[in-house]
Design a protein around this motif. Structure first.
Motif, PDB file in Angstrom:
ATOM      1  N   GLU A  80       0.793  -1.283   0.028  1.00 35.78           N
ATOM      2  CA  GLU A  80      -0.118   0.015  -0.060  1.00 35.78           C
ATOM      3  C   GLU A  80       0.989   1.217   0.129  1.00 35.78           C
ATOM      4  O   GLU A  80       0.314   2.205  -0.134  1.00 35.78           O
ATOM      5  N   ASP A  81       2.133   1.172   0.122  1.00 34.94           N
ATOM      6  CA  ASP A  81       3.059   2.232  -0.076  1.00 34.94           C
ATOM      7  C   ASP A  81       3.215   2.571  -1.398  1.00 34.94           C
ATOM      8  O   ASP A  81       3.819   3.923  -1.517  1.00 34.94           O
ATOM      9  N   SER A  82       2.638   2.029  -2.341  1.00 37.04           N
ATOM     10  CA  SER A  82       2.942   2.439  -3.875  1.00 37.04           C
ATOM     11  C   SER A  82       2.034   3.619  -4.291  1.00 37.04           C
ATOM     12  O   SER A  82       1.189   3.824  -3.591  1.00 37.04           O
ATOM     13  N   GLY A  83       2.771   4.373  -4.824  1.00 30.86           N
ATOM     14  CA  GLY A  83       2.066   5.541  -5.453  1.00 30.86           C
ATOM     15  C   GLY A  83       3.322   6.556  -6.058  1.00 30.86           C
ATOM     16  O   GLY A  83       4.335   6.308  -6.008  1.00 30.86           O
ATOM     17  N   THR A  84       2.894   7.729  -6.036  1.00 30.95           N
ATOM     18  CA  THR A  84       3.880   8.813  -6.254  1.00 30.95           C
ATOM     19  C   THR A  84       4.187   9.679  -5.301  1.00 30.95           C
ATOM     20  O   THR A  84       3.192  10.179  -4.641  1.00 30.95           O
ATOM     21  N   TYR A  85       5.499   9.973  -4.783  1.00 26.66           N
ATOM     22  CA  TYR A  85       5.743  10.660  -3.642  1.00 26.66           C
ATOM     23  C   TYR A  85       6.134  12.244  -4.140  1.00 26.66           C
ATOM     24  O   TYR A  85       7.095  12.366  -4.792  1.00 26.66           O
ATOM     25  N   PHE A  86       5.487  13.122  -3.277  1.00 22.43           N
ATOM     26  CA  PHE A  86       5.956  14.274  -3.829  1.00 22.43           C
ATOM     27  C   PHE A  86       6.585  15.134  -2.741  1.00 22.43           C
ATOM     28  O   PHE A  86       6.096  15.091  -1.531  1.00 22.43           O
ATOM     29  N   CYS A  87       7.723  15.705  -2.817  1.00 20.24           N
ATOM     30  CA  CYS A  87       8.168  16.675  -1.767  1.00 20.24           C
ATOM     31  C   CYS A  87       7.612  17.974  -2.507  1.00 20.24           C
ATOM     32  O   CYS A  87       7.685  18.424  -3.534  1.00 20.24           O
ATOM     33  N   ALA A  88       7.500  19.039  -1.575  1.00 19.92           N
ATOM     34  CA  ALA A  88       7.243  20.581  -1.882  1.00 19.92           C
ATOM     35  C   ALA A  88       7.856  21.345  -0.898  1.00 19.92           C
ATOM     36  O   ALA A  88       7.789  21.134   0.262  1.00 19.92           O
ATOM     37  N   ALA A  89       8.574  22.426  -1.421  1.00 23.11           N
ATOM     38  CA  ALA A  89       9.214  23.494  -0.603  1.00 23.11           C
ATOM     39  C   ALA A  89       8.330  24.682  -0.349  1.00 23.11           C
ATOM     40  O   ALA A  89       7.822  25.152  -1.185  1.00 23.11           O
ATOM     41  N   GLY A  90       8.307  25.007   0.756  1.00 13.11           N
ATOM     42  CA  GLY A  90       7.569  26.422   1.043  1.00 13.11           C
ATOM     43  C   GLY A  90       8.858  27.462   1.437  1.00 13.11           C
ATOM     44  O   GLY A  90       9.874  27.210   2.103  1.00 13.11           O
ATOM     45  N   SER A  91       8.707  28.389   0.665  1.00 16.58           N
ATOM     46  CA  SER A  91       9.595  29.675   1.057  1.00 16.58           C
ATOM     47  C   SER A  91       8.832  30.913   1.098  1.00 16.58           C
ATOM     48  O   SER A  91       7.962  31.085   1.673  1.00 16.58           O
ATOM     49  N   SER A  92       9.164  31.910   0.534  1.00 13.47           N
ATOM     50  CA  SER A  92       8.502  33.185   0.666  1.00 13.47           C
ATOM     51  C   SER A  92       7.026  33.248   0.073  1.00 13.47           C
ATOM     52  O   SER A  92       6.785  32.591  -1.010  1.00 13.47           O
ATOM     53  N   GLY A  93       6.276  33.837   0.893  1.00 14.08           N
ATOM     54  CA  GLY A  93       5.005  33.463   0.506  1.00 14.08           C
ATOM     55  C   GLY A  93       4.282  32.348   0.828  1.00 14.08           C
ATOM     56  O   GLY A  93       4.945  31.301   1.016  1.00 14.08           O
ATOM     57  N   ASN A  94       2.933  32.112   0.758  1.00 14.29           N
ATOM     58  CA  ASN A  94       2.605  30.790   1.394  1.00 14.29           C
ATOM     59  C   ASN A  94       2.066  30.090   0.204  1.00 14.29           C
ATOM     60  O   ASN A  94       0.798  29.860  -0.202  1.00 14.29           O
ATOM     61  N   LYS A  95       3.064  29.601  -0.705  1.00 15.74           N
ATOM     62  CA  LYS A  95       2.752  28.853  -1.549  1.00 15.74           C
ATOM     63  C   LYS A  95       3.922  27.409  -1.719  1.00 15.74           C
ATOM     64  O   LYS A  95       4.971  27.704  -1.220  1.00 15.74           O
ATOM     65  N   LEU A  96       3.500  26.486  -2.222  1.00 14.74           N
ATOM     66  CA  LEU A  96       4.393  25.317  -2.421  1.00 14.74           C
ATOM     67  C   LEU A  96       5.163  25.251  -3.492  1.00 14.74           C
ATOM     68  O   LEU A  96       4.225  25.156  -4.538  1.00 14.74           O
ATOM     69  N   ILE A  97       6.296  24.718  -3.660  1.00 21.43           N
ATOM     70  CA  ILE A  97       6.803  24.513  -5.227  1.00 21.43           C
ATOM     71  C   ILE A  97       7.026  23.003  -5.124  1.00 21.43           C
ATOM     72  O   ILE A  97       7.863  22.494  -4.324  1.00 21.43           O
ATOM     73  N   PHE A  98       6.598  22.294  -6.039  1.00 20.69           N
ATOM     74  CA  PHE A  98       6.631  20.750  -5.789  1.00 20.69           C
ATOM     75  C   PHE A  98       7.742  20.333  -7.052  1.00 20.69           C
ATOM     76  O   PHE A  98       8.134  21.071  -7.863  1.00 20.69           O
ATOM     77  N   GLY A  99       8.244  19.076  -6.569  1.00 18.56           N
ATOM     78  CA  GLY A  99       9.164  18.334  -7.095  1.00 18.56           C
ATOM     79  C   GLY A  99       8.318  17.549  -8.376  1.00 18.56           C
ATOM     80  O   GLY A  99       6.965  17.485  -8.122  1.00 18.56           O
ATOM     81  N   ILE A 100       9.088  16.850  -9.027  1.00 17.04           N
ATOM     82  CA  ILE A 100       8.145  16.127 -10.060  1.00 17.04           C
ATOM     83  C   ILE A 100       7.763  14.928  -9.655  1.00 17.04           C
ATOM     84  O   ILE A 100       7.098  13.997 -10.259  1.00 17.04           O
ATOM     85  N   GLY A 101       8.409  14.530  -8.437  1.00 15.19           N
ATOM     86  CA  GLY A 101       7.650  13.114  -7.782  1.00 15.19           C
ATOM     87  C   GLY A 101       8.676  11.917  -8.224  1.00 15.19           C
ATOM     88  O   GLY A 101       9.433  11.936  -9.059  1.00 15.19           O
ATOM     89  N   THR A 102       8.374  10.888  -7.250  1.00 16.79           N
ATOM     90  CA  THR A 102       9.136   9.522  -7.247  1.00 16.79           C
ATOM     91  C   THR A 102       7.969   8.673  -7.321  1.00 16.79           C
ATOM     92  O   THR A 102       7.233   8.638  -6.581  1.00 16.79           O
ATOM     93  N   LEU A 103       7.895   7.916  -8.462  1.00 20.09           N
ATOM     94  CA  LEU A 103       6.915   6.656  -8.648  1.00 20.09           C
ATOM     95  C   LEU A 103       7.566   5.539  -7.800  1.00 20.09           C
ATOM     96  O   LEU A 103       8.407   4.859  -8.387  1.00 20.09           O
ATOM     97  N   LEU A 104       6.860   5.159  -6.840  1.00 17.44           N
ATOM     98  CA  LEU A 104       7.322   4.115  -6.104  1.00 17.44           C
ATOM     99  C   LEU A 104       6.190   2.817  -6.449  1.00 17.44           C
ATOM    100  O   LEU A 104       5.128   2.990  -6.259  1.00 17.44           O
ATOM    101  N   SER A 105       6.882   1.814  -6.718  1.00 22.59           N
ATOM    102  CA  SER A 105       6.176   0.393  -6.847  1.00 22.59           C
ATOM    103  C   SER A 105       6.871  -0.680  -5.922  1.00 22.59           C
ATOM    104  O   SER A 105       7.876  -0.812  -5.887  1.00 22.59           O
ATOM    105  N   VAL A 106       5.797  -0.931  -5.024  1.00 21.32           N
ATOM    106  CA  VAL A 106       6.260  -2.165  -4.110  1.00 21.32           C
ATOM    107  C   VAL A 106       5.555  -3.448  -4.602  1.00 21.32           C
ATOM    108  O   VAL A 106       4.277  -3.532  -4.842  1.00 21.32           O
ATOM    109  N   LYS A 107       6.708  -4.309  -4.630  1.00 29.94           N
ATOM    110  CA  LYS A 107       6.130  -5.752  -5.308  1.00 29.94           C
ATOM    111  C   LYS A 107       6.300  -6.868  -4.271  1.00 29.94           C
ATOM    112  O   LYS A 107       7.048  -6.541  -3.324  1.00 29.94           O
ATOM    113  N   PRO A 108       5.393  -7.856  -4.416  1.00 30.12           N
ATOM    114  CA  PRO A 108       5.313  -8.760  -3.425  1.00 30.12           C
ATOM    115  C   PRO A 108       6.376  -9.757  -3.489  1.00 30.12           C
ATOM    116  O   PRO A 108       7.121  -9.762  -4.617  1.00 30.12           O
TER     117      PRO A 108
END
Lengths: 108, 112
Positions: A80-108
């Motif tokens: 259930e950890d599978s999915g896309t993980y995004f980090c987002a940086a907060g800097s000046s002003g209250n908006k987040l700047i996102f990364g493009i993501g890491t696509l994680l696939s966990v296999k049995p």
């Protein structure tokens, strides 16, 4: 260029193993948020960080503002950890700047 | 955790028509946001809104876009007229203060 660079772009893990995702910032990030976008598209809050570390169950995150990076460690990966993980940086002003993501696939 | 609701989950319209995307933010939150995600790409900030006013907007927030929250009800994003490049998933978010943002599950907009 990319203000928030995530690595790796994709990752395949065997169930039960550990891994780490990373974000490097080329902006002066003061806060970081990590999200999991599940296969349905919903964004799930994982962590909100000021410089330091936080832990929640099998997840642990660190944010070093001086070295401009953040990490997300996943321990004992589950299907259930599978999915896309995004980090987002907060800097000046209250908006987040996102990364493009890491696509994680966990296999049995 | 706190829930932000977005209705509908998917909307299909013809190019040139007007569309309004609705967001029901967390009840005690004061700051509201719209983000745009084109399929397979990162989330991009569009606009944030506080105390009845736009605080900041990005270059993606075209003149055809407008936001409002009439009488403390839904926070809306209106696009008039729509263009093909407006096809994307639009995410609403809200926060109580300048900290953790909570996102809705998105509205997928398809412009034909």
């Amino acid at each position: 260029g990319d203000k928030v660079k995530q690595s790796p772009s994709a990752l395949s893990l065997q169930e039960g193993t550990n891994s780490a995702l990373r974000c490097n910032f080329s902006i002066a990030a003061t806060t970081v948020q990590w999200f999991l976008q599940n296969p349905r598209g919903s964004l799930i809050n994982l962590f909100y960080l000021v410089p330091g570390t936080k832990e929640n169950g099998r997840l642990k995150s660190a944010f070093d503002s001086k070295e401009s990076y953040s990490t997300l460690h996943i321990r004992d990966a589950q299907l259930e950890d599978s999915g896309t993980y995004f980090c987002a940086a907060g800097s000046s002003g209250n908006k987040l700047i996102f990364g493009i993501g890491t696509l994680l696939s966990v296999k049995p | 955790g706190p829930k932000v609701l977005q209705i509908p989950s998917h909307q299909i319209i013809d190019m040139g028509q007007m569309v309004t995307l609705n967001c029901d933010p967390v009840s005690n939150h004061l700051y509201f946001y719209w983000y745009k995600q084109i399929l397979g790409q990162q989330m991009e900030f569009l606009v944030n809104f506080y105390n009845g006013k736009v605080m900041e907007k990005s270059k993606l927030f075209k003149d055809q876009f407008s936001v409002e929250r009439p009488d403390g009800s839904y926070f809306t994003l209106k696009i008039q007229p729509t263009a093909l490049e407006d096809s994307a998933v639009y995410f609403c978010a809200s926060s109580r203060d300048w900290e953790t943002l909570y996102f809705g599950s998105g509205t997928r907009l398809t412009v034909l």
